[in-house]
Design an enzyme around this catalytic site. Structure first.
Site, short mmCIF file in Angstrom:
data_model
loop_
_atom_site.label_atom_id
_atom_site.label_comp_id
_atom_site.label_asym_id
_atom_site.label_seq_id
_atom_site.Cartn_x
_atom_site.Cartn_y
_atom_site.Cartn_z
N PRO A 124 25.79 23.57 -18.23
CA PRO A 124 25.20 23.43 -16.89
C PRO A 124 24.38 24.61 -16.39
CG PRO A 124 27.52 23.95 -16.70
CD PRO A 124 27.23 23.80 -18.18
N CYS A 125 23.24 24.83 -17.02
CA CYS A 125 22.36 25.91 -16.58
C CYS A 125 21.81 25.63 -15.18
CB CYS A 125 21.23 26.13 -17.58
SG CYS A 125 20.26 24.67 -17.93
N HIS A 126 21.86 24.38 -14.72
CA HIS A 126 21.39 24.06 -13.37
C HIS A 126 22.30 24.66 -12.29
CE1 HIS A 126 24.24 20.83 -14.36
NE2 HIS A 126 24.47 20.74 -13.07
#
Length: 160
Positions: A124-126
């Site tokens: 989850p780089c977001h």
């Protein structure tokens, strides 16, 4: 090793899933209006990935169980592993992430590694934002990052 591809339509555009017979190696947003790579003859792991992502977008899944593989340097793998520890619907800053991997001076390198993540949503780089609380950098587009964070907050609120 043979690679397989599958497109998936989502509320935030088309995602292309790439993998082998055993692992998913890439989940990236593509600029296509509609899915062009049909499910057809793809391994079960790609179908499982699509099903779990569908459930995520419906608000029915917060974690993923299909096998993933991402090739990178030891530093990159360390950052990607740290990304997976960010709880669903929560955010952290690039600075906090660099401290989490015990490299507080490597904020830019952490940001660059975040940008090289090929497993969107699953890694989850977001969930990484600027130290000032503002949304910054997302390969899929800031509007998608905003949508994903909002979606996760709604899902988390509904499950409480």
């Amino acid at each position: 090793m043979e690679m397989y591809k599958l497109d998936m339509e989502t509320p935030v555009g088309v995602i292309e899933i790439v993998g082998t017979e055993k692992v998913i190696q890439s989940i990236l947003f593509v600029e296509r209006e509609v899915a062009q790579l049909p499910e057809g003859n793809v391994p079960d792991v790609l179908r499982q990935c699509k099903e779990e992502l569908d459930a995520y977008f419906r608000g029915e899944r917060m974690t993923f169980t299909f096998p993933i593989e991402q090739v990178g340097t030891p530093f990159q793998r360390e950052v990607w592993d740290a990304l997976q520890t960010i709880p669903f619907a929560e955010t952290t800053s690039y600075r906090e992430l660099s401290e989490r991997v015990k490299r507080p001076a490597a904020v830019r390198a952490v940001g660059a590694t975040n940008g090289r993540n090929k497993l969107s949503i699953v890694i989850p780089c977001h969930r990484v934002i600027g130290s000032n609380g503002k949304l910054t950098g997302y390969a899929g587009g800031l509007w998608r990052k905003e949508w994903l964070l909002h979606h996760e907050k709604q899902v988390a609120h509904q499950t409480q």
